[in-house]
Design an enzyme around this catalytic site. Structure first.
Site: not given
Ligand code: ZN
Ligand code: ZN
Length: 235
Positions: A181, A190, A196
């Protein structure tokens, strides 16, 4: 200046500061209350306030702060010892869930002074279940325009069906969601790299599959925009 050239710390700390700057310091110190820092000392780093919105054990909060503080250069994390309870108007009695956008707005209003004057990012942490527009539930939600995000931990305790969750796994999930966040607050979207931390999580299985680390692409954005460096990196 006193004899010997020694200037008392109190004189030095206020000398040369504009009234506006002194006011900003005062606002943060007053707001901080139970906080253990003077935000005025960290002008060169990105500041993040982890704000509980429900009760958590002090040990868990201390570990969250410790892990985050040791994970990044160029960012300073602090956990507020105060709790801002979400308003009951954000609770949907039919769904028995909180409506996340209302909580974000409420916390933004409560922390407006420090967000505006000190450029602090606020990430709420609540052991509650929340939903958002078009989403049955959310592990977290960020409002980059408000500098406020929330992480909801209730569902981070439930892996699929029912089974015992080791404490460290719960902590790992909380850390990943906070970093995720925060990444949104810093402008990241995203990421398609499943490992990741900015990868989207639809379930706790997804949360467990990703790491708490930014991939090289996301890392470069944080470095060039904010000078933030994550100490451990994805191999
Ligand atoms: Zn997210
Ligand atoms: Zn990434």
């Amino acid at each position: 200046m006193p004899p010997g050239g020694f200037e008392p710390p109190t004189a030095r700390s206020s000398a040369g500061r504009s009234p506006a700057e002194l006011r900003r310091r005062a606002i943060v110190i007053i707001y901080a209350g139970g906080l253990r820092f003077n935000a005025g000392e960290y002008s060169m780093v990105v500041r993040v306030l982890i704000q509980p919105i429900s009760w958590f054990s002090p040990e868990l909060l201390w570990r969250v702060e410790d892990i985050l503080a040791n994970m990044f250069d160029g960012a300073s994390f602090i956990v507020s010892s105060d709790v801002i309870l979400p308003p009951l108007t954000s609770f949907n009695w039919l769904r028995r869930q909180y409506y996340s956008p209302l909580i974000l707005k409420y916390v933004y209003e409560k922390t407006y002074d420090i967000i505006m004057n000190e450029h602090i990012y606020v990430i709420c942490l609540g052991d509650i279940d929340a939903y958002s527009d078009n989403l049955n539930f959310v592990f977290g939600e960020a409002a980059p325009s408000l500098n406020v995000a929330c992480v909801y931990t209730r569902r981070l305790k439930i892996p699929g069906q029912t089974q015992y969750i080791p404490r460290d796994l719960y902590l790992d999930r909380i850390i990943k969601e906070i970093i995720h966040e925060w990444g949104h607050l810093l402008g990241l979207t995203h990421c398609t790299n499943k490992r990741c931390v900015m990868s989207f999580s639809n379930s706790v299985i997804d949360v467990d599959e990703k790491t708490p680390f930014f991939c090289e692409k996301c890392r470069n954005i944080l470095l060039h925009r904010y000078g933030i460096v994550q100490r451990n990196i994805l191999d």
